[in-house]
Design a protein around this motif. Structure first.
Motif, short mmCIF file in Angstrom:
data_model
loop_
_atom_site.label_atom_id
_atom_site.label_comp_id
_atom_site.label_asym_id
_atom_site.label_seq_id
_atom_site.Cartn_x
_atom_site.Cartn_y
_atom_site.Cartn_z
N ARG A 86 -18.50 15.06 -41.30
CA ARG A 86 -18.00 13.67 -40.91
C ARG A 86 -16.69 13.37 -41.76
NH1 ARG A 86 -22.39 11.51 -43.01
NH2 ARG A 86 -23.32 11.69 -41.12
N GLN A 87 -16.64 13.94 -43.01
CA GLN A 87 -15.39 13.71 -43.71
C GLN A 87 -14.12 14.56 -43.11
OE1 GLN A 87 -15.31 13.37 -47.88
NE2 GLN A 87 -17.23 13.80 -48.27
N GLU A 88 -14.54 15.67 -42.68
CA GLU A 88 -13.35 16.82 -42.13
C GLU A 88 -12.89 16.33 -40.74
OE1 GLU A 88 -11.64 19.26 -43.80
OE2 GLU A 88 -12.09 18.14 -45.25
N LEU A 89 -14.11 15.96 -39.84
CA LEU A 89 -13.76 15.95 -38.49
C LEU A 89 -13.95 14.45 -37.96
CD1 LEU A 89 -15.48 19.31 -37.35
CD2 LEU A 89 -13.22 18.69 -38.03
N GLY A 90 -14.43 13.59 -38.61
CA GLY A 90 -14.52 12.11 -38.27
C GLY A 90 -16.15 11.96 -37.92
N ALA A 91 -16.45 10.70 -37.73
CA ALA A 91 -17.77 10.22 -37.49
C ALA A 91 -18.08 10.60 -36.01
CB ALA A 91 -17.89 8.65 -37.41
N GLU A 92 -17.42 10.55 -35.04
CA GLU A 92 -17.88 10.65 -33.70
C GLU A 92 -18.18 12.38 -33.49
OE1 GLU A 92 -19.18 10.38 -29.76
OE2 GLU A 92 -18.54 8.73 -31.36
N VAL A 93 -17.33 13.08 -33.97
CA VAL A 93 -17.66 14.45 -33.92
C VAL A 93 -18.84 14.89 -34.75
CG1 VAL A 93 -16.88 16.97 -34.70
CG2 VAL A 93 -15.33 15.33 -33.60
N ALA A 94 -19.08 14.30 -36.12
CA ALA A 94 -20.34 14.46 -36.62
C ALA A 94 -21.46 14.02 -35.92
CB ALA A 94 -20.31 13.93 -38.00
N ASN A 95 -21.21 12.99 -35.34
CA ASN A 95 -22.53 12.43 -34.47
C ASN A 95 -22.82 13.41 -33.24
OD1 ASN A 95 -22.66 10.22 -36.11
ND2 ASN A 95 -21.76 8.95 -34.85
N THR A 96 -21.61 13.74 -32.51
CA THR A 96 -21.77 14.80 -31.45
C THR A 96 -22.50 16.16 -31.86
OG1 THR A 96 -19.88 13.84 -30.34
CG2 THR A 96 -20.85 16.21 -29.79
N ILE A 97 -22.39 16.45 -33.11
CA ILE A 97 -23.08 17.93 -33.48
C ILE A 97 -24.68 17.16 -33.80
CG2 ILE A 97 -23.11 19.42 -35.45
CD1 ILE A 97 -20.08 19.32 -35.35
N ALA A 98 -24.89 16.26 -34.54
CA ALA A 98 -25.97 15.74 -34.86
C ALA A 98 -26.84 15.53 -33.48
CB ALA A 98 -26.10 14.40 -35.52
N ARG A 99 -26.46 15.09 -32.54
CA ARG A 99 -26.90 14.70 -31.40
C ARG A 99 -27.41 16.15 -30.69
NH1 ARG A 99 -23.49 10.46 -30.70
NH2 ARG A 99 -21.84 11.47 -29.59
N ARG A 100 -26.63 17.03 -30.82
CA ARG A 100 -26.96 18.58 -30.18
C ARG A 100 -27.79 19.06 -31.00
NH1 ARG A 100 -22.91 21.48 -27.26
NH2 ARG A 100 -24.39 23.03 -27.87
N MET A 101 -28.00 18.88 -32.37
CA MET A 101 -29.23 19.31 -33.03
C MET A 101 -30.48 18.43 -32.88
SD MET A 101 -27.13 21.14 -36.43
CE MET A 101 -26.26 19.60 -36.74
N VAL A 102 -30.37 17.26 -32.35
CA VAL A 102 -31.37 16.54 -32.19
C VAL A 102 -31.88 15.94 -33.59
CG1 VAL A 102 -33.53 15.77 -31.04
CG2 VAL A 102 -31.96 17.70 -30.13
#
Length: 335
Positions: free
Chosen positions: A172-188
């Motif tokens: 989230r710090q390095e890539l931003g909230a949206e990218v971190a959220n996308t990765i989190a959704r992929r990992m469920v």
């Protein structure tokens, strides 16, 4: 952050090792996320045994870790706590000196501690071993009640799955909230869990879960701009304010006010990334009331300002226009 090195030692813990691989090693370019140069490193290339009866073949020595933007350390067996190979200690010390990220998962924090890079800093580890770590390393301020601790560019995480929370925090710090959220959704998994590991100390997971509060939390997320009170939320949950506050804290690991404040920050992050709206409008839509109050919340939660955050993480399409901001995701219960 472009390059990531994960250091494994004999007796490494597969699950914690797998967390780092999942967070940083997968190719997510189909989601528009640039792939990290990710490598597993060991003292010497070759076979490295895990702590549950199988081994992995590691191709890289520590030279890559000496240049990586992020160096991750996984747990080692308890009999080895208090010991660290001077070559690994050197890599960690040099990483801190050159301002690279350094992260430990679970009791991997003992490796960082023995290397001396945590002296004078805050850190955490699995709650079961926090007291022992405090005894062994009195120069470190141990916080046993949190999921992870960031001190400068050093991240230490609590037991097992909290390592994933730390990984998402770093992304989230390095890539931003949206990218971190996308990765989190992929990992469920939840993009950001609330609360700390104190919930899990010497007692079972509560029988009740946040499922019963889901209609209320969903409504809160849909009405962030409103001045929401415990009394109002309790009425929606058909509970007394006292019972509601107690259930909310037990189920979601945070008070209603703290949880709501965090969701407002997350929603503001996404609006800053994906829209051209002014700070006052974003502050209003997220329930802060004014840009000044939003700045205070950003400083406390993220250590930056909304303007600086937008400059770093703005997401625009090829036409130069920002996308519309989506509705914030629900955050799952810690339990």
């Amino acid at each position: 952050m472009k390059t990531v090195a994960v250091i494994v030692q004999p007796g490494f813990a597969p699950f914690e090792f797998g967390l780092a691989c999942e967070a940083f090693g997968l190719d997510r370019s189909d989601d528009g996320i640039e792939k990290f140069d990710f490598r597993v490193c060991a003292l010497e290339p070759g076979v490295v045994p895990s702590n549950i009866g199988f081994s992995i073949n590691v191709e890289h020595d520590l030279s890559f870790a000496d240049e990586a933007d992020l160096v991750v350390v996984t747990p080692i067996p308890r009999p080895q706590w208090g010991e660290v190979d001077e070559r690994i200690a050197g890599v960690l010390q040099r990483a801190v000196a050159r301002n690279a990220w350094v992260m430990s998962v679970c009791s991997g924090s003992f490796v960082l501690a023995e290397s001396g890079v945590l002296d004078g800093r805050r850190a955490t580890t699995h709650w079961k071993y926090a007291h022992r770590m405090a005894q062994m390393y009195p120069a470190i301020e141990i916080d046993p009640d949190v999921l992870y601790v960031q001190d400068g560019k050093i991240l230490t995480s609590a037991g097992t799955a909290a390592g994933l929370d730390a990984c998402l925090h770093l992304l989230r710090q390095e890539l931003g909230a949206e990218v971190a959220n996308t990765i989190a959704r992929r990992m469920v998994v939840a993009p950001q869990r609330e609360g700390g590991q104190a919930q899990f100390v010497d007692r079972p997971i509560p029988a009740t879960t946040s499922l019963s509060l889901a209609p209320v939390t969903d409504w809160m997320l849909e009405n962030l701009r409103l001045d929401l009170t415990v009394e109002q939320l309790a009425a929606k949950a058909h509970m007394s304010p006292r019972t509601f506050a107690r259930r909310f804290k037990a189920d979601l690991g945070a008070t209603p006010a703290a949880w709501l404040g965090r969701q407002r920050v997350v929603h503001a992050q996404r609006m800053l990334e994906q829209t051209d709206l002014g700070l006052d409008r974003i502050a209003y839509d997220c329930g802060f009331g004014s840009a000044a109050v939003m700045r205070q919340n950003f400083a406390r939660a993220l250590g930056t300002t909304p303007t600086a955050y937008r400059a770093r993480f703005t997401c625009r399409d090829e036409s130069g226009m920002a996308d519309a901001a989506p509705t914030p995701d629900s955050v799952a219960s810690v339990a």
